[in-house]
Scaffold this active site. Structure first.
Site, short mmCIF file in Angstrom:
data_model
loop_
_atom_site.label_atom_id
_atom_site.label_comp_id
_atom_site.label_asym_id
_atom_site.label_seq_id
_atom_site.Cartn_x
_atom_site.Cartn_y
_atom_site.Cartn_z
N TYR A 50 28.60 26.48 21.67
CA TYR A 50 29.15 26.04 22.51
C TYR A 50 31.13 26.49 22.25
O TYR A 50 31.67 26.44 22.68
CB TYR A 50 29.14 24.42 22.43
CG TYR A 50 28.22 23.41 23.45
CD1 TYR A 50 26.43 24.53 23.81
CD2 TYR A 50 28.18 22.15 23.18
CE1 TYR A 50 25.89 23.48 24.21
CE2 TYR A 50 27.28 21.37 23.38
CZ TYR A 50 25.77 22.35 23.67
OH TYR A 50 25.14 21.40 24.02
N HIS A 111 18.42 22.74 17.74
CA HIS A 111 18.54 22.92 19.36
C HIS A 111 17.48 23.88 20.19
O HIS A 111 17.41 22.69 20.84
CB HIS A 111 20.39 24.32 19.43
CG HIS A 111 21.32 24.27 20.49
ND1 HIS A 111 22.29 24.35 20.78
CD2 HIS A 111 20.38 23.81 21.99
CE1 HIS A 111 22.83 23.72 22.04
NE2 HIS A 111 21.70 23.71 22.72
N1 LIG Z 1 20.18 20.32 24.30
C1 LIG Z 1 20.82 21.48 25.79
O1 LIG Z 1 20.03 22.53 25.24
C2 LIG Z 1 21.66 20.52 26.37
C3 LIG Z 1 22.01 21.47 26.95
C4 LIG Z 1 22.23 21.30 28.47
C5 LIG Z 1 23.34 19.92 28.01
N2 LIG Z 1 23.60 19.58 26.90
C6 LIG Z 1 24.57 18.82 26.63
O2 LIG Z 1 24.41 17.14 27.62
C7 LIG Z 1 25.81 17.80 28.05
C8 LIG Z 1 26.23 17.35 30.02
O3 LIG Z 1 25.06 18.16 30.42
P1 LIG Z 1 25.13 19.11 31.99
O4 LIG Z 1 26.50 19.58 31.25
O5 LIG Z 1 24.62 20.23 31.93
O6 LIG Z 1 26.03 18.29 33.05
P2 LIG Z 1 26.04 17.01 34.14
O7 LIG Z 1 26.61 16.55 32.88
O8 LIG Z 1 24.81 16.42 34.16
O9 LIG Z 1 27.09 17.08 34.61
C9 LIG Z 1 28.41 18.01 34.84
C10 LIG Z 1 29.13 18.99 36.05
O10 LIG Z 1 28.89 17.70 36.74
C11 LIG Z 1 29.74 17.36 37.25
N3 LIG Z 1 30.52 15.92 37.22
C12 LIG Z 1 30.73 15.60 36.31
N4 LIG Z 1 31.17 14.12 36.67
C13 LIG Z 1 30.32 14.43 37.72
C14 LIG Z 1 31.05 13.20 39.29
N5 LIG Z 1 31.21 11.67 39.05
N6 LIG Z 1 30.18 13.30 39.99
C15 LIG Z 1 30.02 15.00 40.67
N7 LIG Z 1 30.47 15.90 39.58
C16 LIG Z 1 30.18 15.58 38.59
C17 LIG Z 1 30.72 18.32 36.28
O11 LIG Z 1 32.38 18.90 37.35
P3 LIG Z 1 33.64 18.75 36.99
O12 LIG Z 1 34.02 18.60 34.95
O13 LIG Z 1 33.98 19.23 37.87
O14 LIG Z 1 33.79 17.30 37.29
C18 LIG Z 1 29.96 19.05 35.98
O15 LIG Z 1 30.09 20.05 36.64
C19 LIG Z 1 26.56 19.54 27.76
O16 LIG Z 1 27.56 18.81 27.91
C20 LIG Z 1 25.84 18.69 26.42
O17 LIG Z 1 26.62 17.99 25.64
C21 LIG Z 1 22.42 19.80 26.39
#
Ligand SMILES: NC(=O)c1ccc[n+]([C@@H]2O[C@H](COP(=O)([O-])OP(=O)(O)OC[C@H]3O[C@@H](n4cnc5c(N)ncnc54)[C@H](OP(=O)(O)O)[C@@H]3O)[C@@H](O)[C@H]2O)c1
Length: 282
Positions: A50, A111
């Site tokens: 990241y 990962h």
């Molecule tokens: N291990 C892996 O391979 C892997 C892969 C993907 C992710 N991850 C981890 O999981 C975490 C979360 O997953 P993610 O970042 O993919 O997606 P997520 O948390 O499911 O969604 C994030 C998105 O949703 C929006 N959002 C956040 N809160 C909201 C709400 N209350 N209402 C409406 N929209 C909202 C955000 O936009 P705004 O910023 O505009 O609020 C952002 O675009 C990552 O940050 C990372 O730490 C791990």
């Protein structure tokens, strides 16, 4: 560690709600990690890939300096990138990540599963990182059930979580069973389906009955299953919204209605090496 709900694995209490930092610029990562800790989050998720570990560490330190929390009240996870799965590379990255974070992480994950090098080497090195004090615990990310079992059989220490994509549009029953059988846990990435849940009419309707948003209903659905959820946002108001999920409960019927939203094409991040296959759920 903290009075918010946790799941205990191998004697370690992991807060069920964490804050994700994928796609956050260093500037946003530092600001949002500090803000998340101020709001009450006690679990932060990052990864070497990241490119924000140093900023995450700074945000953590900002909050500690302000007296918001002590280091031992916070669960901090980072991940070994797939290019670093040979022993020396893995140990070098573990040192680099701890240095960038400015603190020893609580959890270090592999990962994504990868066919080469031999898993004995990678799991051995991950255990060595733990033995050297470069992390408190170790775990996996994106491992299907059979690969998870194989990795655990090659690991001296318990693999305390498997961080995988999970939200209302995915079925995960087999992996949840595997977690139980292995005495481990599941961490849900993209718990809000990358924001898509906010427009879902079923989730909005269920939320209305509780005075909650679709995102809050979704996070509650995850933590009520004992699954750790790590939502991400660049907005302070949404970070607060996502943390406000501890004062209501979903009924069994509401839980089932949300499970029924799962669909075969619900996966958003299908980046697994073609050598492996996700558990067959359909
Ligand atoms: N291990 C892996 O391979 C892997 C892969 C993907 C992710 N991850 C981890 O999981 C975490 C979360 O997953 P993610 O970042 O993919 O997606 P997520 O948390 O499911 O969604 C994030 C998105 O949703 C929006 N959002 C956040 N809160 C909201 C709400 N209350 N209402 C409406 N929209 C909202 C955000 O936009 P705004 O910023 O505009 O609020 C952002 O675009 C990552 O940050 C990372 O730490 C791990």
């Amino acid at each position: 560690m903290t009075d918010q709900p946790t799941v205990t694995v191998d004697g370690h209490a992991i807060p069920l709600l964490g804050f994700g930092t994928w796609n956050l610029t260093p500037e946003d990562a530092r600001r949002m990690v500090r803000e998340a800790l101020r709001i009450g989050y006690r679990h932060i998720d990052t990864a070497w890939i990241y490119e924000n570990e140093a900023a995450v560490g700074q945000g953590l330190q900002d909050a500690i300096d302000e007296g918001v929390a002590t280091r031992d009240e916070i669960w901090l996870t980072t991940k070994i990138w797939v290019a670093h799965f040979e022993r020396d590379d893995l140990l070098r990255q573990a040192e680099e990540s701890a240095a960038a974070l400015g603190t020893t992480p609580d959890l270090l994950l592999l990962h994504w599963p990868k066919p080469q090098p031999a898993w004995e080497e990678t799991l051995g090195a991950l255990n060595e990182a733990k033995a050297r004090g470069l992390t408190r615990t170790i775990g996996l990310s994106n491992f299907p059930s059979s690969e998870w079992r194989r990795a655990q059989s090659l690991s001296e220490a318990r693999l305390v979580t498997n961080q995988v994509e999970y939200h209302p549009y995915l079925k995960l029953s087999r992996l949840l069973e595997t977690a139980k059988a292995l005495g481990s846990s599941i961490t849900a990435w993209s718990p809000l389906a990358q924001g898509k849940v906010a427009q879902d009419s079923t989730l909005i309707e269920i939320g209305r009955a509780h005075g909650k948003t679709a995102a809050q209903v979704t996070l509650r659905w995850l933590i009520q299953q004992g699954v750790i959820a790590i939502p991400r946002t660049t907005k302070e108001s949404r970070a607060a919204e996502s943390f406000d999920v501890f004062d209501f409960a979903l009924s069994d019927e509401e839980m089932d209605r949300i499970h029924a939203l799962a669909r075969p094409d619900g996966r958003l991040g299908d980046w697994i090496d073609p050598a492996f296959q996700w558990d067959q759920e359909w």
